[in-house]
Scaffold this motif. Structure first.
Motif, PDB file in Angstrom:
ATOM      1  N   LYS A   1      11.775  91.736 -73.560  1.00 51.64           N
ATOM      2  CA  LYS A   1      12.897  91.198 -72.786  1.00 51.64           C
ATOM      3  C   LYS A   1      12.949  89.686 -72.969  1.00 51.64           C
ATOM      4  CE  LYS A   1      14.795  91.029 -68.086  1.00 51.64           C
ATOM      5  NZ  LYS A   1      14.634  91.472 -66.683  1.00 51.64           N
ATOM      6  N   LEU A   2      14.076  89.198 -73.513  1.00 53.70           N
ATOM      7  CA  LEU A   2      14.228  87.777 -73.767  1.00 53.70           C
ATOM      8  C   LEU A   2      14.850  87.040 -72.590  1.00 53.70           C
ATOM      9  CD1 LEU A   2      15.470  87.657 -77.467  1.00 53.70           C
ATOM     10  CD2 LEU A   2      13.150  87.375 -76.603  1.00 53.70           C
ATOM     11  N   GLY A   3      15.799  87.669 -71.925  1.00 56.13           N
ATOM     12  CA  GLY A   3      16.485  87.004 -70.830  1.00 56.13           C
ATOM     13  C   GLY A   3      17.811  87.687 -70.543  1.00 56.13           C
ATOM     14  N   MET A   4      18.615  87.050 -69.693  1.00 54.07           N
ATOM     15  CA  MET A   4      19.872  87.646 -69.260  1.00 54.07           C
ATOM     16  C   MET A   4      21.009  86.641 -69.363  1.00 54.07           C
ATOM     17  SD  MET A   4      18.655  89.861 -65.946  1.00 54.07           S
ATOM     18  CE  MET A   4      20.250  90.686 -65.870  1.00 54.07           C
ATOM     19  N   SER A   5      22.217  87.172 -69.442  1.00 54.50           N
ATOM     20  CA  SER A   5      23.421  86.363 -69.453  1.00 54.50           C
ATOM     21  C   SER A   5      24.560  87.229 -68.927  1.00 54.50           C
ATOM     22  CB  SER A   5      23.716  85.853 -70.873  1.00 54.50           C
ATOM     23  OG  SER A   5      24.851  85.002 -70.865  1.00 54.50           O
ATOM     24  N   SER A   6      25.796  86.814 -69.185  1.00 54.52           N
ATOM     25  CA  SER A   6      26.947  87.604 -68.756  1.00 54.52           C
ATOM     26  C   SER A   6      28.138  87.302 -69.651  1.00 54.52           C
ATOM     27  CB  SER A   6      27.307  87.319 -67.294  1.00 54.52           C
ATOM     28  OG  SER A   6      27.676  85.963 -67.137  1.00 54.52           O
ATOM     29  N   MET A   7      29.155  88.139 -69.578  1.00 58.48           N
ATOM     30  CA  MET A   7      30.367  87.938 -70.368  1.00 58.48           C
ATOM     31  C   MET A   7      31.534  88.581 -69.641  1.00 58.48           C
ATOM     32  SD  MET A   7      30.065  90.787 -73.414  1.00 58.48           S
ATOM     33  CE  MET A   7      31.798  90.605 -73.844  1.00 58.48           C
ATOM     34  N   PHE A   8      32.742  88.217 -70.076  1.00 56.13           N
ATOM     35  CA  PHE A   8      33.950  88.798 -69.525  1.00 56.13           C
ATOM     36  C   PHE A   8      34.576  89.733 -70.557  1.00 56.13           C
ATOM     37  CE2 PHE A   8      33.456  85.079 -66.844  1.00 56.13           C
ATOM     38  CZ  PHE A   8      33.819  85.555 -65.593  1.00 56.13           C
TER      39      PHE A   8
END
Length: 214
Positions: free
Chosen positions: A9-16
């Motif tokens: 697991k590298l990390g988290m983000s978000s998108m639309f």
């Protein structure tokens, strides 16, 4: 039934999305994921594939495990994970695994070790609402209240939701959609949350409640 993959697991983000909906993303990376062993029905009673992840110095590996890797003719790995497969999905030892093992839009189940929270009360651990804020309640606003009955049966049943150790257990999140894959960088991006903290390893498998084809 196909094999899964082992990723970090590298990390988290978000998108639309195009519809304007915000979705959560988790970045997973494959590190030298390779088939290092096999289990066959004729020899072991079941069919399985053993995957290794992240290269490890031979000097840091125990002597029995060095023999195992030497017999398989593969470099030592820091983490081993076994996946049960069907007879026609057995893979050869030494086969390199890539993110393209899955498809964009496919649903997967991700299993990892959840973050440990230590000793937690019932409001945090089981989402209890707690006791009243007034009407005679004093000091014990966040307590769980009564835990049993009267003289009959006169005991607390096993499994009663109470305060105790929270987290640090195996958790599976089902039906996460694969948003993007990158074979060159070994990246898999899934929509949703994945158990564990950054740098921890998780296993990714085909969703058991969704069809594999997309």
């Amino acid at each position: 039934m196909r094999t899964g993959l082992v990723a970090k697991k590298l990390g988290m983000s978000s998108m639309f999305t195009e519809q304007g909906e915000r979705i959560t993303l988790t970045f997973l990376q494959l590190e030298d994921c390779q088939v290092v062993g096999q289990k066959t029905d004729s020899r072991d009673g079941y069919n399985a594939v053993v995957l290794g992840s992240t290269l490890k110095k031979p000097s840091k590996v125990s002597k029995p495990m060095r023999k195992v890797f030497a017999d398989a003719k593969v470099e030592p790995r820091a983490l081993l994970k076994e996946f049960r497969v069907s007879q026609d999905n057995l893979l050869d030892i030494g086969c390199e695994m890539k993110p393209s093992h899955f498809k964009i839009g496919q649903f997967v189940d991700v299993t990892g070790r959840s973050i440990g929270k230590g000793f937690a009360g019932v409001m945090k651990r089981h989402n209890f609402r707690g006791l009243e804020a007034s009407h005679g309640v004093s000091v014990s606003h966040r307590s769980h209240g009564s835990i049993g009955q009267c003289q009959d049966p006169g005991k607390v049943f096993k499994g009663k939701k109470m305060a105790g150790h929270m987290g640090d257990e195996n958790v599976t999140i089902q039906n996460l959609r694969i948003v993007e894959i990158d074979d060159e960088k070994g990246i898999i991006i899934v929509s949703g949350n994945v158990p564990g903290s950054k740098g921890k390893y998780v296993s990714i498998k085909d969703a058991v409640k969704k069809a594999v084809s997309v």
